[in-house]
Design an enzyme around this catalytic site. Structure first.
Site, PDB file in Angstrom:
ATOM      1  N   THR A 163       0.878  -1.183   0.000  1.00 19.39           N
ATOM      2  CA  THR A 163       0.000   0.000   0.000  1.00 19.39           C
ATOM      3  C   THR A 163       0.911   1.227   0.000  1.00 19.39           C
ATOM      4  OG1 THR A 163      -0.237  -0.193   2.403  1.00 19.39           O
ATOM      5  CG2 THR A 163      -1.984  -1.122   1.038  1.00 19.39           C
ATOM      6  N   LYS A 169       3.434  -6.743   4.245  1.00 16.75           N
ATOM      7  CA  LYS A 169       3.228  -5.364   3.852  1.00 16.75           C
ATOM      8  C   LYS A 169       2.848  -4.597   5.100  1.00 16.75           C
ATOM      9  CE  LYS A 169      -0.074  -3.268   3.495  1.00 16.75           C
ATOM     10  NZ  LYS A 169      -0.966  -2.426   4.395  1.00 16.75           N
ATOM     11  N   THR A 181      -0.495  -6.107  12.900  1.00 11.31           N
ATOM     12  CA  THR A 181      -0.117  -4.834  12.325  1.00 11.31           C
ATOM     13  C   THR A 181       0.204  -4.846  10.841  1.00 11.31           C
ATOM     14  OG1 THR A 181       2.252  -4.987  12.690  1.00 11.31           O
ATOM     15  CG2 THR A 181       0.936  -4.289  14.556  1.00 11.31           C
ATOM     16  N   GLU A 207       5.865   4.899   7.657  1.00 15.71           N
ATOM     17  CA  GLU A 207       5.502   6.111   6.911  1.00 15.71           C
ATOM     18  C   GLU A 207       6.249   7.349   7.394  1.00 15.71           C
ATOM     19  OE1 GLU A 207       1.304   6.056   7.386  1.00 15.71           O
ATOM     20  OE2 GLU A 207       0.971   4.987   5.507  1.00 15.71           O
ATOM     21  N   ASN A 209      -0.300  11.022   5.838  1.00 12.62           N
ATOM     22  CA  ASN A 209      -1.570  10.618   6.432  1.00 12.62           C
ATOM     23  C   ASN A 209      -2.632  11.715   6.420  1.00 12.62           C
ATOM     24  OD1 ASN A 209      -1.273   7.788   7.358  1.00 12.62           O
ATOM     25  ND2 ASN A 209       0.574   8.679   8.278  1.00 12.62           N
ATOM     26  N   SER A 232      -6.225   6.996   3.166  1.00 14.63           N
ATOM     27  CA  SER A 232      -5.566   5.684   3.112  1.00 14.63           C
ATOM     28  C   SER A 232      -6.034   4.847   4.273  1.00 14.63           C
ATOM     29  CB  SER A 232      -4.044   5.836   3.118  1.00 14.63           C
ATOM     30  OG  SER A 232      -3.621   6.438   4.320  1.00 14.63           O
TER      31      SER A 232
END
Lengths: 383, 383
Positions: free
Chosen positions: B146, B168, B179, B259, B378, B383
């Site tokens: 993703t 992932k 997670t 991220e 974010n 997402s």
């Protein structure tokens, strides 16, 4: 006017040179009575700053003559030497006011793990005491600022008496309690036990329901002092409501000025089986970084709300959860509801409602969004 | 090679058109046996995606023939229709593989609260089955990405058998478990109960100790399948250690790709009275936004560490806490230790040690810093 809006109080704020910026950093609030009743609540963090350890002790007697506050240094994690610094501050303040150190509370805020420049702090005390004034509330509020963009004061008036207050806080705002330094005053005549009860109830419903970044300070202190200068003895319930109104005003000011925030988010959990369930759910949502980023981006990402609810132990069934964002029920019964495109998130205020469909209790917690400015403010320099 | 490093497995990854970007978004992993033993762990979030509800049921029998995975949509909070979509996916995959739907696990990842484009997903199934290959592991790992910046695979070799895996995950990384989506394979011959025990122990010590942003997904799934293709029956302890090594490798890859992260932070809590105490303290630190911002700014702000420790219920005395950052004991016995200017935080890896001085247990949790890029990723899109 803040703390000097109530009669019987004098205050002062000035620059003692504790901050390298030369901004005001020392405040003093004195209760001239005739009553000296006082109550206080402190951080529930187990790592407590020296001034918290000191003030917890002195307030136990139920009376205070003064509170001395400094910004520019938290005096936390400074060992026995830091406690001595607090003790000396109380002693010399007391000497200048011709009272006892055990009647002087101390509050500090700023960087943890650094000793205060005691020569400057103590050196400024004579000038501070000399400048005490019944108009000094605004200056005192100014002197306790850290990353606050402006001073925070509030006043509540009732028939025959007044409550005033000042607070600082823009980061490390999380329940427990009270997430900042705050001094509240009233010129009503209130028994100490009643002051204490009113303060505990009010803070639990206001400062404890502000959760900016989930981080709890080592220095949080809220002190309420009554001078009795008006001689008015208010009804206990009316007085408690007035204290809560004052605290709610200051709590909203804190969240409105939270570091880097661009949105104020009101999280209302309804249909909770118990108040504790509602609080657990509201706080889980308030601490969800992903959701806070989404609101920063004006994205009505309700899936992140449900993901946060799902981490709690509250009573609910996943297929009975509903979520409204600014009045649009984007999630109904655990699934897709109204079109998320209908949500308008352009306003600074976002109202999130989560219906647990599990009972009749409601709880509201305030938080803010997570922004690039928050990261900048908390990474670009030590605070 | 990832999941196809182990013999007896075929895999494929391709673009079914679920993602609007035309990137690969559909993966299939098939166990050709002779053994079909399987075990799995899932998110402990009470709001579970449809594929999690489905896969929890089918894995109870202890055997799986295949796992079908998609990115581009989480199929979470999609109601009974979303569950039907998962069911149809399993049925049609099973039909193409000439097996039963109850032997096919389903995993989805992407935005919550949106139905999957079932025509595209099911339409791509024949091509996916036709393209299954013993060299397909890399493509499968690619198709489950993703916000991952790269595909994550790992291989562990032991005498006579191999374990392979793909995972992932770059956001919503928090314990509970696991997670992310993760498929693990082995060509050893392992009884189902042993697979299950090894997987639970390994995930508890690896994926459950990665905490990027404190946010728990609705879709987390880790599936371990054994083909027995080598006929090797490994020692149970050796096999468990190999599974843990594989999981640890993938867990580190996840945190390294979290991220927006610019720092990988290893939080080692020593001197804990119990493992649970150590975990509570490590997680509290891992979730402290202020500290994570400080590390982003390369600021050794140990006061924020102590403030985080102080919010826990772990056994410790505040004046016996010590903190080392990259080997420099900046805090000793609750107060100032070595000069914080000695800390060099320029490296991507930061090693934080917190000594509770309360016992002999140690726990390590991995997290990352909180950056402007995290906020951007974010907030800029859903997402």
């Amino acid at each position: 006017m803040g703390v000097t809006a109530a009669r019987g109080f004098r205050a002062v704020g000035l620059a003692a040179g504790i901050k390298s910026s030369s901004a005001p950093d020392l405040a003093l609030v004195v209760n001239d009575g005739p009553s000296r009743a006082a109550a206080a609540v402190f951080t529930s963090n187990r790592v407590k700053a020296a001034p918290v350890l000191w003030s917890e002790q002195v307030v136990k007697a139920g009376e205070l003559d003064a509170v001395i506050l400094n910004s520019g240094g938290a005096n936390a994690c400074t060992g026995p030497e830091g406690f001595q610094d607090t003790h000396r501050t109380a002693e010399q303040t007391a000497a200048a006011l011709e009272t006892s150190a055990t009647r002087v509370a101390v509050c500090s805020t700023g960087l943890i793990g650094v000793r205060l420049p005691m020569d400057r702090l103590l050196g400024a005390l004579p000038a501070a005491v000399a400048a005490l004034s019944a108009e000094g509330g605004a200056d005192a509020a100014e002197a306790i600022r850290t990353t606050d963009t402006h001073a925070k004061t509030a006043v509540v008036e009732r028939a025959g008496y007044v409550l005033g207050g000042m607070a600082k806080g823009a980061g490390m705002l999380a329940p427990g309690l009270a997430t900042m330094l705050c001094v509240l005053t009233t010129d009503a005549q209130v028994p100490q036990a009643e002051l204490d009860a009113a303060l505990r109830t009010a803070t639990a419903r206001t400062f404890d329901r502000v959760d900016s970044d989930g981080c709890m300070s080592t220095n949080d202190t809220v002190i309420l002092m009554a001078s009795g200068a008006t001689g008015v003895e208010p009804d206990a319930r009316e007085f408690a409501a007035a204290v809560e109104e004052l605290c709610a005003d200051l709590a909203r000011q804190l969240i409105a000025d939270a570091e880097g925030a661009s949105k104020e988010i009101e999280i209302e959990v309804v249909g909770a089986a118990t108040e504790a369930d509602g609080l657990e759910v509201a706080r889980s949502i308030a601490r969800n970084n992903l959701l806070k980023c989404a609101f920063y981006g004006e994205d009505p990402n309700w899936g992140r709300v449900l993901a946060a609810v799902g981490t709690t132990g509250a009573k609910f069934e996943p297929d009975q959860l509903s979520v409204a964002i600014n009045g649009v029920w984007v999630c109904r019964n655990g699934g897709v509801g109204e079109d998320r495109e209908l949500c308008d998130l352009s306003d600074r205020h976002i109202h999130l409602v989560v219906d647990l469909s599990a009972g009749g209790e409601s709880v509201t917690v305030w938080t803010n969004d997570l922004t690039k400015d928050y990261v900048h403010e908390n990474s670009a320099y030590s605070s």
